[in-house]
Design a protein around this motif. Structure first.
Motif, PDB file in Angstrom:
ATOM      1  N   THR A  53       0.834  -1.367  -0.037  1.00  0.00           N
ATOM      2  CA  THR A  53      -0.024  -0.048   0.128  1.00  0.00           C
ATOM      3  C   THR A  53       0.840   1.188  -0.042  1.00  0.00           C
ATOM      4  O   THR A  53       0.343   2.388  -0.009  1.00  0.00           O
ATOM      5  CB  THR A  53      -0.914   0.147   1.095  1.00  0.00           C
ATOM      6  OG1 THR A  53      -0.191   0.070   2.358  1.00  0.00           O
ATOM      7  CG2 THR A  53      -2.017  -1.188   1.237  1.00  0.00           C
ATOM      8  N   PHE A  74       4.370   3.672  -1.483  1.00  0.00           N
ATOM      9  CA  PHE A  74       4.894   4.430  -2.353  1.00  0.00           C
ATOM     10  C   PHE A  74       5.389   3.315  -3.399  1.00  0.00           C
ATOM     11  O   PHE A  74       5.153   3.082  -4.664  1.00  0.00           O
ATOM     12  CB  PHE A  74       5.845   5.595  -2.145  1.00  0.00           C
ATOM     13  CG  PHE A  74       6.332   6.271  -3.254  1.00  0.00           C
ATOM     14  CD1 PHE A  74       5.628   6.423  -4.613  1.00  0.00           C
ATOM     15  CD2 PHE A  74       7.733   6.193  -3.288  1.00  0.00           C
ATOM     16  CE1 PHE A  74       6.472   7.054  -5.412  1.00  0.00           C
ATOM     17  CE2 PHE A  74       8.487   6.979  -4.435  1.00  0.00           C
ATOM     18  CZ  PHE A  74       7.778   7.521  -5.541  1.00  0.00           C
ATOM     19  N   LYS A  75       6.684   2.699  -2.980  1.00  0.00           N
ATOM     20  CA  LYS A  75       7.522   1.731  -3.757  1.00  0.00           C
ATOM     21  C   LYS A  75       6.702   0.521  -4.025  1.00  0.00           C
ATOM     22  O   LYS A  75       6.753   0.160  -5.091  1.00  0.00           O
ATOM     23  CB  LYS A  75       8.816   1.615  -3.089  1.00  0.00           C
ATOM     24  CG  LYS A  75       9.685   2.412  -3.390  1.00  0.00           C
ATOM     25  CD  LYS A  75      10.827   2.323  -2.384  1.00  0.00           C
ATOM     26  CE  LYS A  75      11.931   1.442  -3.133  1.00  0.00           C
ATOM     27  NZ  LYS A  75      13.129   1.471  -2.119  1.00  0.00           N
ATOM     28  N   TYR A  92      15.963   5.333  12.193  1.00  0.00           N
ATOM     29  CA  TYR A  92      15.712   4.408  11.065  1.00  0.00           C
ATOM     30  C   TYR A  92      16.809   3.900  10.345  1.00  0.00           C
ATOM     31  O   TYR A  92      16.776   2.664   9.951  1.00  0.00           O
ATOM     32  CB  TYR A  92      15.172   5.611  10.170  1.00  0.00           C
ATOM     33  CG  TYR A  92      14.869   5.083   8.686  1.00  0.00           C
ATOM     34  CD1 TYR A  92      14.149   4.086   8.477  1.00  0.00           C
ATOM     35  CD2 TYR A  92      15.840   5.492   7.460  1.00  0.00           C
ATOM     36  CE1 TYR A  92      13.995   3.624   7.042  1.00  0.00           C
ATOM     37  CE2 TYR A  92      15.753   5.010   6.231  1.00  0.00           C
ATOM     38  CZ  TYR A  92      14.589   3.939   6.082  1.00  0.00           C
ATOM     39  OH  TYR A  92      14.721   3.596   4.646  1.00  0.00           O
ATOM     40  N   LYS A 130      17.554  -0.311   9.756  1.00  0.00           N
ATOM     41  CA  LYS A 130      17.737  -0.791   8.559  1.00  0.00           C
ATOM     42  C   LYS A 130      19.107  -1.681   8.438  1.00  0.00           C
ATOM     43  O   LYS A 130      19.106  -2.681   7.891  1.00  0.00           O
ATOM     44  CB  LYS A 130      17.655   0.127   7.416  1.00  0.00           C
ATOM     45  CG  LYS A 130      16.263   0.588   7.125  1.00  0.00           C
ATOM     46  CD  LYS A 130      15.444  -0.567   6.565  1.00  0.00           C
ATOM     47  CE  LYS A 130      14.044  -0.092   6.121  1.00  0.00           C
ATOM     48  NZ  LYS A 130      13.470  -1.141   5.299  1.00  0.00           N
TER      49      LYS A 130
HETATM   50  N1  LIG Z   1      11.383   6.095  -0.688  1.00  0.00           N
HETATM   51  C1  LIG Z   1      12.645   6.046  -0.510  1.00  0.00           C
HETATM   52  O1  LIG Z   1      13.258   7.155  -0.921  1.00  0.00           O
HETATM   53  C2  LIG Z   1      13.476   5.061   0.218  1.00  0.00           C
HETATM   54  C3  LIG Z   1      14.813   4.800  -0.153  1.00  0.00           C
HETATM   55  C4  LIG Z   1      15.481   3.510   0.261  1.00  0.00           C
HETATM   56  C5  LIG Z   1      14.744   2.565   0.864  1.00  0.00           C
HETATM   57  N2  LIG Z   1      13.378   2.614   0.896  1.00  0.00           N
HETATM   58  C6  LIG Z   1      12.767   1.340   1.485  1.00  0.00           C
HETATM   59  O2  LIG Z   1      11.621   1.023   0.588  1.00  0.00           O
HETATM   60  C7  LIG Z   1      10.657   0.456   1.293  1.00  0.00           C
HETATM   61  C8  LIG Z   1       9.266   1.181   0.725  1.00  0.00           C
HETATM   62  O3  LIG Z   1       9.357   2.656   1.100  1.00  0.00           O
HETATM   63  P1  LIG Z   1       8.235   3.420   0.637  1.00  0.00           P
HETATM   64  O4  LIG Z   1       8.728   4.988   0.418  1.00  0.00           O
HETATM   65  O5  LIG Z   1       7.382   2.930  -0.264  1.00  0.00           O
HETATM   66  O6  LIG Z   1       7.484   3.813   2.098  1.00  0.00           O
HETATM   67  P2  LIG Z   1       5.982   3.903   2.577  1.00  0.00           P
HETATM   68  O7  LIG Z   1       5.694   4.610   3.791  1.00  0.00           O
HETATM   69  O8  LIG Z   1       5.310   4.778   1.220  1.00  0.00           O
HETATM   70  O9  LIG Z   1       5.336   2.513   2.339  1.00  0.00           O
HETATM   71  C9  LIG Z   1       5.622   1.722   3.637  1.00  0.00           C
HETATM   72  C10 LIG Z   1       4.693   0.591   3.560  1.00  0.00           C
HETATM   73  O10 LIG Z   1       4.959  -0.148   4.680  1.00  0.00           O
HETATM   74  C11 LIG Z   1       3.891  -0.690   5.278  1.00  0.00           C
HETATM   75  N3  LIG Z   1       3.999  -0.693   6.768  1.00  0.00           N
HETATM   76  C12 LIG Z   1       4.791   0.239   7.792  1.00  0.00           C
HETATM   77  N4  LIG Z   1       4.605  -0.269   8.876  1.00  0.00           N
HETATM   78  C13 LIG Z   1       4.037  -1.306   8.877  1.00  0.00           C
HETATM   79  C14 LIG Z   1       3.611  -2.361   9.746  1.00  0.00           C
HETATM   80  N5  LIG Z   1       3.887  -2.334  10.902  1.00  0.00           N
HETATM   81  N6  LIG Z   1       3.051  -3.760   9.278  1.00  0.00           N
HETATM   82  C15 LIG Z   1       2.657  -3.670   8.069  1.00  0.00           C
HETATM   83  N7  LIG Z   1       3.037  -2.705   6.960  1.00  0.00           N
HETATM   84  C16 LIG Z   1       3.450  -1.585   7.376  1.00  0.00           C
HETATM   85  C17 LIG Z   1       3.026   0.659   4.864  1.00  0.00           C
HETATM   86  O11 LIG Z   1       1.471   0.214   5.299  1.00  0.00           O
HETATM   87  C18 LIG Z   1       3.256   0.753   3.630  1.00  0.00           C
HETATM   88  O12 LIG Z   1       2.723  -0.194   2.639  1.00  0.00           O
HETATM   89  C19 LIG Z   1      11.018   0.628   2.882  1.00  0.00           C
HETATM   90  O13 LIG Z   1      11.283  -0.388   3.211  1.00  0.00           O
HETATM   91  C20 LIG Z   1      11.883   1.705   3.012  1.00  0.00           C
HETATM   92  O14 LIG Z   1      12.836   1.726   3.941  1.00  0.00           O
HETATM   93  C21 LIG Z   1      12.711   3.656   0.591  1.00  0.00           C
END
Ligand SMILES: NC(=O)c1ccc[n+]([C@@H]2O[C@H](COP(=O)([O-])OP(=O)(O)OC[C@H]3O[C@@H](n4cnc5c(N)ncnc54)[C@H](O)[C@@H]3O)[C@@H](O)[C@H]2O)c1
Length: 359
Positions: free
Chosen positions: A27, A29-30, A167, A171
């Motif tokens: 749900t 962004f990625k 954070y 990770k």
């Molecule tokens: N966006 C970036 O620039 C970036 C960069 C490096 C790594 N990441 C990693 O990529 C992944 C996705 O990031 P994003 O930007 O899509 O974040 P986001 O906040 O848009 O999405 C996070 C997702 O995790 C779910 N989530 C959070 N806590 C939860 C829980 N306790 N139980 C179940 N689901 C849970 C949320 O519902 C959501 O679906 C993450 O692991 C993040 O650390 C993101």
């Protein structure tokens, strides 16, 4: 074989048709982008996540659920929830993305951040041990998992884990958990598990607080100047489809070739695209037009890394992966996506068209 041809072959080869994929964080962004991409490749996508983290959000705007085989709203901090959802999916491949992903929020909520990012990863790997079909797992972490030395070189996969803020540190811990599960259990069970470290991503459909591009677009929409915290911080920016193509390629290699690929992998931009925040803002101001402008925020803020770059030689050499879009193309695609959304376009179709264009 040239790298470009190799990516086309892996991600578009029919490998994903009919594969059952358990995707956590679908749900987000990625996760929403990846779910749509997997749908377009013919995979059966099963999701587990909390409700979308923002309003609006890509999951709803692009009707992501409508093409998924199943999806569960549930908390990865609860091991029974993870176990039940993964077993019901009969997954062949697990892609673990659910996380609390924001540095500044991790200062406000360190306990919840560690619970989700570290124990959540334990629960996902534990569930995979008892789900019979699972052959490959990709655990998504971040470039911030490395011990940051604020130096000019890119971090390589064999450098020490670290992380100053909760954070980044959580990770780094998730990386250590992944390695321990690989060595202690998964390798012996014939499951190949790798971790993927990517940098800051940009793209349409991100409305998270405290992220540069969403902050900029929000200000533009309201005809306000953008207020920037740290204009000189340099990050390995790239379009969201870049690391996602890396995760897909990695998952395919893990599934097909097993343990040879079961390790950590960096997915970052070309060297020239590790740019300071100021560069991004100035390009977006130009791309948006109208009266867009920006200014520096004079306040004090919690520590965030100033300089961060990834060495992507390994993914290039062994996966045949490489970034495809320049930073300028990535920014343009993000602005275009946002402008389409503002005029009420069909965002599922538009997001799919950007995926097709990328491929
Ligand atoms: N966006 C970036 O620039 C970036 C960069 C490096 C790594 N990441 C990693 O990529 C992944 C996705 O990031 P994003 O930007 O899509 O974040 P986001 O906040 O848009 O999405 C996070 C997702 O995790 C779910 N989530 C959070 N806590 C939860 C829980 N306790 N139980 C179940 N689901 C849970 C949320 O519902 C959501 O679906 C993450 O692991 C993040 O650390 C993101």
């Amino acid at each position: 074989m040239d790298c470009h041809a190799s990516l086309t072959m892996t991600v578009g080869s029919g490998f994903w048709r009919g594969k059952r994929v358990f995707l956590t964080g679908h749900t987000g962004f990625k996760g929403s982008w990846l779910s749509l991409w997997l749908q377009s490749l013919g995979a059966q996508v099963h999701g587990l996540a909390l409700d979308p983290p923002t309003t609006p959000n890509l999951f709803t705007v692009a009707q992501v659920a409508s093409g998924m085989a199943s999806h569960t709203i549930g908390d990865i901090r609860d091991p029974a929830t993870v176990q039940k959802a993964m077993q019901a999916s009969q997954a062949d491949i697990v892609i673990h993305m659910a996380a609390q992903p924001l540095v500044r929020l991790s200062y406000a909520e360190p306990v919840a951040t560690y619970a989700t990012n570290v124990m959540g990863t334990v629960h996902v790997l534990e569930a995979a041990r008892s789900t019979p079909n699972v052959k490959a797992i990709v655990v998504v972490t971040t470039d911030k998992c490395y011990e940051n030395k604020e130096w000019a070189w890119g971090y390589r996969e064999n450098e020490p884990m670290g992380g100053h803020d909760p954070y980044s540190n959580s990770k780094g811990c998730a990386e250590l958990v992944t390695a321990a599960y690989r060595n202690s259990f998964l390798q012996a069970s014939g499951i190949a598990v790798a971790s993927a470290r990517a940098g800051n991503v940009i793209g349409g459909g991100d409305w998270a607080a405290d992220r540069l591009v969403p902050d900029i677009l929000r200000a533009f929409e309201q005809n306000q100047p953008v207020v920037i915290r740290n204009a000189h911080a340099t990050r390995p920016w790239q379009h969201v489809l870049e690391p996602l193509s890396g995760y897909l390629s990695l998952a395919e290699h893990l599934y097909t070739d097993g343990q040879a690929f079961a390790e950590g992998w960096n997915f970052g931009p070309k060297d020239d695209d590790a740019q300071p925040v100021q560069w991004i803002v100035e390009h977006m101001v130009k791309g948006w037009g109208n009266e867009a402008s920006w200014q520096q925020d004079g306040g004090t803020h919690p520590h965030e890394a100033n300089y961060l770059k990834l060495d992507i030689s390994k993914a290039k050499a062994r996966l045949g992966w490489q970034p495809r879009w320049s930073l300028q193309q990535a920014l343009q695609a993000s602005v275009e996506w946002h402008q389409q959304w503002l005029v009420g376009a069909n965002m599922k179709a538009f997001t799919m068209s950007q995926i097709a264009q990328y491929q």
